[in-house]
Structure formats: structure tokens, C-alpha cells
Design a protein around this motif. Structure first.
Motif, PDB file in Angstrom:
ATOM      1  N   UNK A   1       7.953 -26.831  14.743  1.00  0.00           N
ATOM      2  CA  UNK A   1       7.117 -26.274  13.668  1.00  0.00           C
ATOM      3  C   UNK A   1       7.816 -26.250  12.318  1.00  0.00           C
ATOM      4  N   UNK A   2       9.021 -26.844  12.230  1.00  0.00           N
ATOM      5  CA  UNK A   2       9.748 -26.830  10.960  1.00  0.00           C
ATOM      6  C   UNK A   2      10.780 -27.948  10.950  1.00  0.00           C
ATOM      7  N   UNK A   3      11.244 -28.253   9.738  1.00  0.00           N
ATOM      8  CA  UNK A   3      12.331 -29.215   9.555  1.00  0.00           C
ATOM      9  C   UNK A   3      13.398 -28.545   8.705  1.00  0.00           C
ATOM     10  N   UNK A   4      14.648 -28.666   9.147  1.00  0.00           N
ATOM     11  CA  UNK A   4      15.786 -28.216   8.345  1.00  0.00           C
ATOM     12  C   UNK A   4      16.417 -29.452   7.722  1.00  0.00           C
ATOM     13  N   UNK A   5      16.548 -29.505   6.384  1.00  0.00           N
ATOM     14  CA  UNK A   5      17.141 -30.683   5.743  1.00  0.00           C
ATOM     15  C   UNK A   5      18.560 -30.920   6.231  1.00  0.00           C
ATOM     16  N   UNK A   6      18.948 -32.200   6.278  1.00  0.00           N
ATOM     17  CA  UNK A   6      20.263 -32.561   6.775  1.00  0.00           C
ATOM     18  C   UNK A   6      21.358 -31.908   5.942  1.00  0.00           C
ATOM     19  N   UNK A   7      21.065 -31.638   4.662  1.00  0.00           N
ATOM     20  CA  UNK A   7      22.077 -31.012   3.791  1.00  0.00           C
ATOM     21  C   UNK A   7      22.443 -29.596   4.232  1.00  0.00           C
ATOM     22  N   UNK A   8      21.569 -28.970   5.039  1.00  0.00           N
ATOM     23  CA  UNK A   8      21.844 -27.601   5.501  1.00  0.00           C
ATOM     24  C   UNK A   8      22.404 -27.598   6.921  1.00  0.00           C
ATOM     25  N   UNK A   9      22.961 -28.762   7.331  1.00  0.00           N
ATOM     26  CA  UNK A   9      23.549 -28.899   8.669  1.00  0.00           C
ATOM     27  C   UNK A   9      24.866 -29.653   8.547  1.00  0.00           C
ATOM     28  N   UNK A  10      25.488 -29.886   9.700  1.00  0.00           N
ATOM     29  CA  UNK A  10      26.699 -30.712   9.698  1.00  0.00           C
ATOM     30  C   UNK A  10      26.392 -32.175   9.977  1.00  0.00           C
ATOM     31  N   UNK A  11      25.085 -32.520  10.140  1.00  0.00           N
ATOM     32  CA  UNK A  11      24.681 -33.913  10.344  1.00  0.00           C
ATOM     33  C   UNK A  11      25.006 -34.454  11.710  1.00  0.00           C
ATOM     34  N   UNK A  12      25.176 -33.614  12.689  1.00  0.00           N
ATOM     35  CA  UNK A  12      25.552 -34.062  14.024  1.00  0.00           C
ATOM     36  C   UNK A  12      24.504 -34.928  14.682  1.00  0.00           C
ATOM     37  N   UNK A  13      24.960 -35.826  15.565  1.00  0.00           N
ATOM     38  CA  UNK A  13      24.044 -36.738  16.252  1.00  0.00           C
ATOM     39  C   UNK A  13      23.809 -36.344  17.707  1.00  0.00           C
ATOM     40  N   UNK A  14      24.779 -35.665  18.337  1.00  0.00           N
ATOM     41  CA  UNK A  14      24.591 -35.196  19.716  1.00  0.00           C
ATOM     42  C   UNK A  14      24.343 -33.702  19.748  1.00  0.00           C
ATOM     43  N   UNK A  15      25.073 -32.979  18.918  1.00  0.00           N
ATOM     44  CA  UNK A  15      24.825 -31.555  18.716  1.00  0.00           C
ATOM     45  C   UNK A  15      24.855 -31.311  17.217  1.00  0.00           C
ATOM     46  N   UNK A  16      24.056 -30.388  16.736  1.00  0.00           N
ATOM     47  CA  UNK A  16      23.974 -30.128  15.309  1.00  0.00           C
ATOM     48  C   UNK A  16      24.199 -28.657  15.039  1.00  0.00           C
ATOM     49  N   UNK A  17      24.990 -28.368  14.013  1.00  0.00           N
ATOM     50  CA  UNK A  17      25.210 -26.986  13.570  1.00  0.00           C
ATOM     51  C   UNK A  17      24.300 -26.752  12.363  1.00  0.00           C
ATOM     52  N   UNK A  18      23.328 -25.854  12.528  1.00  0.00           N
ATOM     53  CA  UNK A  18      22.316 -25.557  11.509  1.00  0.00           C
ATOM     54  C   UNK A  18      22.752 -24.318  10.747  1.00  0.00           C
ATOM     55  N   UNK A  19      22.885 -24.448   9.390  1.00  0.00           N
ATOM     56  CA  UNK A  19      23.426 -23.372   8.574  1.00  0.00           C
ATOM     57  C   UNK A  19      22.349 -22.642   7.754  1.00  0.00           C
ATOM     58  N   UNK A  20      21.074 -22.807   8.113  1.00  0.00           N
ATOM     59  CA  UNK A  20      19.997 -22.138   7.371  1.00  0.00           C
ATOM     60  C   UNK A  20      18.812 -21.906   8.295  1.00  0.00           C
ATOM     61  N   UNK A  21      18.148 -20.810   8.089  1.00  0.00           N
ATOM     62  CA  UNK A  21      16.915 -20.555   8.833  1.00  0.00           C
ATOM     63  C   UNK A  21      15.774 -21.359   8.209  1.00  0.00           C
ATOM     64  N   UNK A  22      14.627 -21.362   8.872  1.00  0.00           N
ATOM     65  CA  UNK A  22      13.459 -22.102   8.379  1.00  0.00           C
ATOM     66  C   UNK A  22      12.199 -21.339   8.724  1.00  0.00           C
TER      67      UNK A  22
END
Length: 414
Positions: A122-143
């Protein structure tokens, strides 16, 4: 070229014709062109004949507005810069992928701009608010739910009229037609105009001038004005000042022409070939209460195509085109916007005008101050001032003086 004296001769009326009356006459002579189907790519500048109704929603599916990660907003509700949430990345979703798997709770899909949203997200977090991971991703912002998601039908709903009949087809409108899947459009055929350039004194630009000769410019000017107004123009140049040569030049084009447009040869000189050739062939000549552009003519040539004769001085010809021909041409081609936009503007300097004639003066309109400055004098041969102008001032027939600081009507040009 001839002057604008407009002295009565032959079938001319003894009194001045009102501008509005001559406008109505020319508009009535040009009949509406037929409707035809054309590929969208060939419709630029044409008038749409039938509404375009969208067969699909636009966007046609929920899609991502950003490069990033599609996920459930609840799974990143506590995410922050100093407290990232880590999720496994289960799929890559590039734009154009049609077999997008559903999103499982507690996971993310790496997604690209324009790609279809997976069900369950139900949402998209922009890649700029993450570490850009391909197998696991660290998301640094809520949505929030719906963040960076373009919903199906958000722009256009199925069955909506996206372009109304009568609209001029601009690049953006053609793009919209293509975006909703339209391949061909029903449009009005452009008015087919033959621009006839007469005068034994005329030579082609690039040729050396001999005494008494001038470079031909009216034909090119009027033909390009026709095209800019949405018509199809053919330019027939260098018809000599001879009545039989005039008829001979015209004959091969009669069946494929809606409008014959001439300039010059309609005043009171001894070699007014246009008037001499057209008198008695369905064309009526008159003097219109305007400056510049008083001598005019219009009718149907031997019951066939419409003929409009304009004065020969270049400014007179171009002003006459704007006042009489352009609106009639656009109306016959099916356009809703047949007239130039008119604005009110403050005059920066005084001017005088002849009583009993509507005067058209060249001007430079400044939209930032809503003011207008005159460009050149009233002379109908001063083409350079017209080239620098972006509007025409329209001074009423009963006005002889307009002080600086007065508000006047200006017709905006391209």
C-alpha cells in the motif's frame, strides 16, 4: 505593389464597408471542411471533429511514482533514520513486468518508477530513504498508506471525454490520445489554400535586383500564415500582370482548392490585374472602413472556390489576413478558437487615428506591466515594425486621438 487608396472602380460599393460586415461575408463564403480519419501522428494543429472518449483508465493500473520499495506501511510504521527497519527483498519489479507476485507481509519488493504495484502493498518508500539493498533492505523512514503510489484512474477514468470536439490538437493532446490507446482521430480536413503571387516586378529572393524590381515576400508571408493558422497552403509565384496569364495559372488548381488568396492588384492603378481578371467572375470589390487594408475583394470564382483579394502593401496584406482570413479559415476547419486572444493594455504613448476607419497599429505588449508600446508608424509598407510586433492595437472608428495612459484593446499575435 499597389497602394491602399481604395478609390471606387467597377463593382466597388460607393460607401465604406464595416469591418464586421466584411468579416461575416468571408466567413460565409468558406464552408466547413469534411471530416476524415488520420493517424494521431499526422494530426498536429488540426481541429478534432468528434470527442475523444477514453476506453481505459489512466493510469491503467496502480503504479509506483518513485524508484524504491513497495511494502506495507504497517511494517515500517516505526522506521526512522536512527532506527531503521530491515525487511527481506522478495522480488524485483521493473517497469513493464506483467507477472508481479503478491507481496507477503513483512517483506518488500524492489520497484521502479511506473512499475505495477504488487497486491498486498500500500506504499512505496523511495530508495533514497533506504540503504538500497537487493536481498535485504534497511528502511529509514515510515510511509503513510498510498505514499508515492499512482492510483488507477487517478488522471482519467474510463468513459471520460479527454479531448472535446473543436479542440486544436496540440502535442500534449496528441500525447494524451496516444496514452489512452487511440490510434486514429476524426478531424476536420484543413482548408486548402492557393496563395497567388502576381506582379511583373517581383523576383525570387537570391536573384539580383534590376531597376524597378522587388523581392517577392507577400506570397511567402501569407502561405506561412495559412499554415500557422492550421490550413494547407500552396504558393504559386510570379504570375505576370496579364489577365489571361492569371486565368491560365489559376485553372489547374480550381478542383483542389477551397480558397484562393491574392495580394495586390485590387486598387485603382492602370495595371490592377487581379481586379481586371476577377471582375465579372463572381468577385465583388469594396472599400473597408479600416487602416491599413481598405481595398478588399471576396466571392466565388465562377461558382467554384472562394477568392479573397488582399491589398498589396505587406502590412496591409498581413493585417487583412489577421482580421478577415484567419478567423474564417479556422472556423471552416472546425476550430473552436477562431479569433486571436484580446487583452486590455495601457498605451505608453499617444496616437492619432483617422475618423471613420478602424485602425490597426503594430505594438509590443508587455504582459508583466499590461502595457503596450507602438512599433513603427501607421505606414502600410513598414514591414520591419510588424516583424517586431507581438500584437495589433485595434482603435475604433469613432476615435481620433488616444492619449498616453489610456487603456486599449490589443490582439495578441504568435
Amino acid at each position: 505593389m499597389t497602394d491602399d487608396r481604395g478609390v471606387s472602380n467597377g463593382t466597388e460599393t460607393p460607401d465604406l464597408t464595416a469591418v464586421a460586415d466584411h468579416q461575416a461575408r468571408i466567413a460565409a463564403l468558406l464552408t466547413t471542411t469534411p471530416v476524415e480519419s488520420r493517424p494521431v501522428a499526422e494530426c498536429l494543429g488540426l481541429a478534432l471533429a468528434e470527442d475523444v472518449v477514453s476506453p481505459i483508465p489512466l493510469p491503467p493500473f496502480d503504479n509506483s511514482a518513485m524508484d524504491g520499495y513497495a511494502l506495507r506501511s504497517v511494517d515500517v510504521a516505526e522506521a526512522a533514520e536512527d532506527q531503521p527497519v530491515e525487511l527481506p527483498v522478495s522480488e524485483d519489479v521493473p517497469a513493464g513486468r506483467i507477472d508481479v507476485p503478491p507481496l507477503q507481509p513483512g517483506t518488500a519488493h524492489r520497484i521502479m518508477t511506473g512499475a505495477q504495484m504488487p497486491s498486498g502493498a500500500d506504499a512505496v518508500v523511495p530508495v533514497e530513504r533506504t540503504d538500497g539493498g537487493t536481498e535485504r533492505v534497511r528502511v529509514r523512514a515510515s510511509a503513510q498508506p498510498g505514499a508515492h503510489v499512482r492510483r488507477a484512474g487517478e488522471d482519467v477514468t474510463t468513459g471520460a471525454t479527454v479531448i472535446p470536439a473543436g479542440a486544436t490538437l496540440t502535442p500534449a493532446r496528441l500525447g494524451l490520445a496516444s496514452a489512452v490507446g487511440i490510434e486514429t482521430l476524426r478531424v476536420r480536413r484543413p482548408v486548402r489554400v492557393l496563395v497567388l503571387s502576381t506582379g511583373s516586378e517581383l523576383v525570387a529572393p537570391g536573384s539580383p535586383l534590376r531597376p524597378g524590381q522587388i523581392y517577392e515576400s507577400n506570397g511567402l508571408m501569407l502561405a506561412t500564415a495559412v499554415r500557422a493558422a492550421g490550413g494547407e497552403a500552396r504558393l504559386l509565384r510570379f504570375v505576370p500582370d496579364d489577365v489571361q496569364a492569371f486565368h491560365t495559372a489559376l485553372a489547374p488548381h480550381l478542383d483542389s482548392t477551397d480558397l484562393v488568396l491574392t495580394s495586390g492588384g485590387v486598387s485603382a492603378g492602370a495595371y490592377e490585374v487581379v481586379k481586371d481578371a476577377l471582375r465579372g467572375n463572381g468577385i465583388e470589390f469594396t472599400k473597408v472602413a479600416m487602416q491599413p487594408g481598405m481595398p478588399q475583394g471576396a466571392g466565388r470564382y465562377r461558382g467554384g472556390p472562394t477568392v479573397v483579394t488582399l491589398p498589396g502593401n505587406p502590412v496591409s496584406a498581413m493585417v487583412s489576413f489577421e482580421v478577415f482570413v484567419r478567423p474564417a479559415l479556422r472556423g471552416a476547419s472546425g476550430h473552436d478558437d477562431v479569433r486571436r486572444p484580446v487583452r486590455r493594455a495601457v498605451l505608453t504613448e499617444p496616437l492619432t487615428a483617422p475618423r471613420g476607419k478602424r485602425q490597426y497599429r503594430r505594438g509590443l505588449f508587455d504582459p508583466s506591466t499590461e502595457s503596450v508600446t507602438l512599433q513603427g508608424g501607421p505606414g502600410s509598407h513598414l514591414l520591419s515594425a510588424l516583424a517586431d510586433a507581438n500584437c495589433l492595437l485595434e482603435i475604433p472608428e469613432d476615435t481620433t486621438e488616444v492619449p498616453a495612459g489610456s487603456t486599449v484593446d490589443v490582439m495578441l499575435l504568435d
